[in-house]
Scaffold this active site. Structure first.
Site, PDB file in Angstrom:
ATOM      1  N   LYS A  79    -108.035   5.870  50.032  1.00  0.00           N
ATOM      2  CA  LYS A  79    -108.553   6.503  48.826  1.00  0.00           C
ATOM      3  C   LYS A  79    -107.506   6.491  47.732  1.00  0.00           C
ATOM      4  CE  LYS A  79    -107.385  11.245  50.089  1.00  0.00           C
ATOM      5  NZ  LYS A  79    -107.922  12.566  50.309  1.00  0.00           N
ATOM      6  N   HIS A  80    -107.881   6.640  46.542  1.00  0.00           N
ATOM      7  CA  HIS A  80    -109.136   6.891  45.845  1.00  0.00           C
ATOM      8  C   HIS A  80    -109.476   5.632  45.058  1.00  0.00           C
ATOM      9  CE1 HIS A  80    -107.147  10.900  46.135  1.00  0.00           C
ATOM     10  NE2 HIS A  80    -108.373  11.341  46.406  1.00  0.00           N
ATOM     11  N   HIS A  92    -110.462  17.760  40.452  1.00  0.00           N
ATOM     12  CA  HIS A  92    -111.054  18.983  40.986  1.00  0.00           C
ATOM     13  C   HIS A  92    -111.632  19.829  39.852  1.00  0.00           C
ATOM     14  CE1 HIS A  92    -108.280  17.909  44.287  1.00  0.00           C
ATOM     15  NE2 HIS A  92    -109.244  18.389  45.039  1.00  0.00           N
ATOM     16  N   ASP A 161    -115.547  10.747  46.891  1.00  0.00           N
ATOM     17  CA  ASP A 161    -114.702  11.930  46.978  1.00  0.00           C
ATOM     18  C   ASP A 161    -115.675  13.112  46.924  1.00  0.00           C
ATOM     19  OD1 ASP A 161    -112.473  13.575  47.040  1.00  0.00           O
ATOM     20  OD2 ASP A 161    -111.502  12.647  45.318  1.00  0.00           O
TER      21      ASP A 161
END
Length: 183
Positions: A79-80, A92, A161
């Site tokens: 990831k990402h 976030h 995600d």
């Protein structure tokens, strides 16, 4: 920097130890390694977990982590995709936009291309103006197909995600449907 071979061995041993603990409680997948290439202004949400700023080093440490997890009975998730290193904001809480050119973004793709045989990968919630100025990677058919599948060459299981992160708007159902529609 001091002992690269020892660092690779340590990363692999650490990943194996993590995997053994996870496997003991029935967990067989871990969202490691981060293959994001750190830039001078990368958000701290990534820098505190990243493997470095040099693509070859990131790829080497990432491969060691994948191998260590596998020895412990756990599958790793790279990831990402296609890279979180140029994001100045924490996904976030915010939706970052990366203005780097396609040529500049080649550095970000390198670790993912070198580990494109990983069984699982995770997308990023970042808008890459060079590829799709209207959609974050997770919701972009252009980024998923042209960049992740074709250019990086990743053909494993691709997951998003956390769709509850503030970078994406809408209901969980809308975001999930958008991610599936993107590929």
């Amino acid at each position: 920097d001091i002992a690269p071979i020892s660092a690779i061995e340590a990363a692999s041993a650490n990943a194996e130890a993590i995997a053994l603990m996870l496997a003991e409680v029935g967990i067989n997948v871990d969202c490691l390694p981060l293959l994001d290439v750190v830039q001078p202004d990368t958000t701290e949400a990534i820098t505190i977990r990243a493997l470095g700023s040099e693509p070859m080093r990131v790829a080497a440490l990432g491969r060691a982590i994948l191998q260590g997890l596998q020895r412990g009975g756990v599958v790793g998730v790279v990831k990402h995709m296609p890279g979180h290193g140029r994001a100045k904001l924490d996904t976030h809480y915010h939706l970052p936009t990366v203005t780097a050119s396609d040529a500049e973004l080649e550095v970000d793709l390198e670790p993912f291309a070198r580990l494109n045989d990983a069984p699982m990968g995770m997308t990023s919630h970042i808008v890459f103006e060079a590829w799709d100025a209207a959609h974050p990677a997770t919701l972009s058919p252009v980024v998923v197909e042209r960049i992740i599948r074709q250019r990086i060459g990743f053909d494993g299981l691709l997951m998003t995600d956390d769709i509850d992160m503030k970078a994406l708007s809408g209901t969980a159902a809308d975001k999930a449907a958008g991610a599936i529609a993107a590929g």
